[in-house]
Every structure is written in C-alpha cells, then in structure tokens.
Design a protein around this motif. Structure first.
Motif, short mmCIF file in Angstrom:
data_model
loop_
_atom_site.label_atom_id
_atom_site.label_comp_id
_atom_site.label_asym_id
_atom_site.label_seq_id
_atom_site.Cartn_x
_atom_site.Cartn_y
_atom_site.Cartn_z
N ALA A 81 0.88 -0.98 -0.25
CA ALA A 81 -0.31 -0.06 -0.12
C ALA A 81 0.98 1.55 -0.10
N VAL A 82 1.97 1.41 0.71
CA VAL A 82 3.15 2.24 0.58
C VAL A 82 4.37 2.87 -0.35
N GLY A 83 4.05 1.26 -0.67
CA GLY A 83 4.28 1.97 -2.25
C GLY A 83 6.42 0.88 -2.58
N PHE A 84 6.03 0.24 -1.65
CA PHE A 84 7.08 -1.08 -1.16
C PHE A 84 6.94 -2.54 -2.67
N SER A 85 7.94 -3.04 -3.52
CA SER A 85 7.50 -3.99 -4.24
C SER A 85 7.95 -4.99 -3.66
N SER A 86 8.47 -4.94 -2.56
CA SER A 86 9.53 -6.19 -2.26
C SER A 86 9.36 -6.21 -0.55
N LEU A 87 8.40 -7.17 0.07
CA LEU A 87 8.89 -6.94 1.78
C LEU A 87 9.97 -7.31 2.48
N GLY A 88 10.60 -7.89 1.74
CA GLY A 88 11.91 -7.70 2.41
C GLY A 88 13.08 -6.47 2.38
N THR A 89 12.89 -5.36 1.32
CA THR A 89 13.10 -4.50 0.82
C THR A 89 12.43 -3.39 2.14
N PHE A 90 11.33 -3.19 2.05
CA PHE A 90 10.47 -2.66 3.39
C PHE A 90 10.91 -3.34 4.30
N SER A 91 11.20 -4.13 4.82
CA SER A 91 11.45 -4.63 6.38
C SER A 91 12.79 -3.70 6.40
N ARG A 92 13.85 -4.01 5.49
CA ARG A 92 14.99 -3.78 5.72
C ARG A 92 14.79 -1.86 6.41
N VAL A 93 14.20 -1.23 4.90
CA VAL A 93 14.70 0.44 5.12
C VAL A 93 13.08 0.75 5.93
N PHE A 94 12.99 0.28 6.91
CA PHE A 94 11.59 -0.07 7.51
C PHE A 94 12.37 -0.02 8.78
N THR A 95 13.29 -0.90 9.14
CA THR A 95 14.22 -0.83 9.81
C THR A 95 15.04 -0.49 10.22
N GLU A 96 16.04 0.37 8.85
CA GLU A 96 16.98 0.91 9.16
C GLU A 96 16.61 2.55 9.74
N ILE A 97 15.05 2.96 8.91
CA ILE A 97 14.73 4.29 9.38
C ILE A 97 14.18 4.56 10.92
N VAL A 98 13.49 3.27 11.73
CA VAL A 98 12.72 3.19 12.69
C VAL A 98 13.23 2.69 13.59
N GLY A 99 14.33 1.67 13.09
CA GLY A 99 15.06 1.53 14.50
C GLY A 99 14.52 -0.11 14.91
#
Length: 144
Positions: free
Chosen positions: A84-102
């Motif tokens: 829904a937020v524009g990521f096409s890969s769950l792995g990329t989303f999880s990695r980016v989310f963890t980098e930004i949010v911690g």
C-alpha cells in the motif's frame, strides 16, 4: 531571493507534493524531474540543495511514515501495508523500515494502537528523527 530561485523552489515543491500525494505509486527520479520540468540530474541536485535530502531518501521516509501509521491504526497485514505504501518487496520494506525506525515492522506494530491525539501532534511524534535515519547508499540511477 531571485526570481529564478523562486521558480526553482516552486518546481521542487511541485515534485515533493507529487511524492506526498502519490507515495504508493511507482515513482522514479525521471518521472519526478518531468513534473518539475528539469533534467533528472538537475532535479536530484536541486532537490537535495532545497530540502536537505535526496528525492529517493525523502520518498523512502515518506513511505515509512505512512507505513508506521497503518501498522498501528489498522489490522492490515505487514505485506498489505508494504504494498500500500509503494514498496514492491517485503524484504526491502522490512530492511528500510528497520533502518529508519530502528525496529522491524512487526515489532513496531506490537506497540499497540495509536493514542487518540490531534493529527498534527501524531504526525510530528511519529516522524522518524534524523538521528535514527541511516545515510542513504549511493543511488544506482533507479527508483526507490
């Protein structure tokens, strides 16, 4: 500020507004540069000079901000939120989310629902701080 500087700022704001409106859609630097009526290289340089971060970094952060809200205010699955937020890969989303949010999206969701507060306070409180953001890796010329 000169007239040229004002025009440049307006162009960058137009592109940033498009990112805010359409964060869930595929956006790349070339498409955003077309919105701003400049070349992709000039767009990237000027956007960073104007807003202090690259277009890709801004879009990633904007997508993660929206994901943070959806994870804590809906019952949608992490995969649903990712798409829904524009990521096409769950792995990329999880990695980016963890980098930004911690922390990973599933751990963030376990914090429970958001407290009912005015949206302006909630948006400020939920915005990832610059301290937690990981510096962006050099772009390969592709989209976010």
């Amino acid at each position: 500020m000169s007239r040229a500087g004002e025009d440049s700022n307006r162009r960058m704001l137009r592109a940033r507004d498009a990112m805010d409106r359409s964060y869930g859609e595929p956006l790349d630097v070339a498409a955003l540069a077309r919105i701003a009526h400049v070349s992709p290289a000039h767009f990237s340089r000027t956007f960073r000079a104007t807003f202090g971060e690259t277009p890709n970094s801004y879009l990633r952060r904007r997508r993660v901000e929206r994901a943070m809200f959806l994870l804590r205010s809906t019952d949608r699955s992490v995969t649903d939120v990712c798409l829904a937020v524009g990521f096409s890969s769950l792995g990329t989303f999880s990695r980016v989310f963890t980098e930004i949010v911690g922390e990973p999206p599933s751990a963030y969701r376990r914090r429970g629902p958001l407290a009912p507060v005015p949206s302006c306070f909630g948006m400020r409180w939920l915005r990832p701080s610059e301290k937690t953001a990981v510096p962006e890796k050099p772009a390969d010329g592709g989209g976010p």
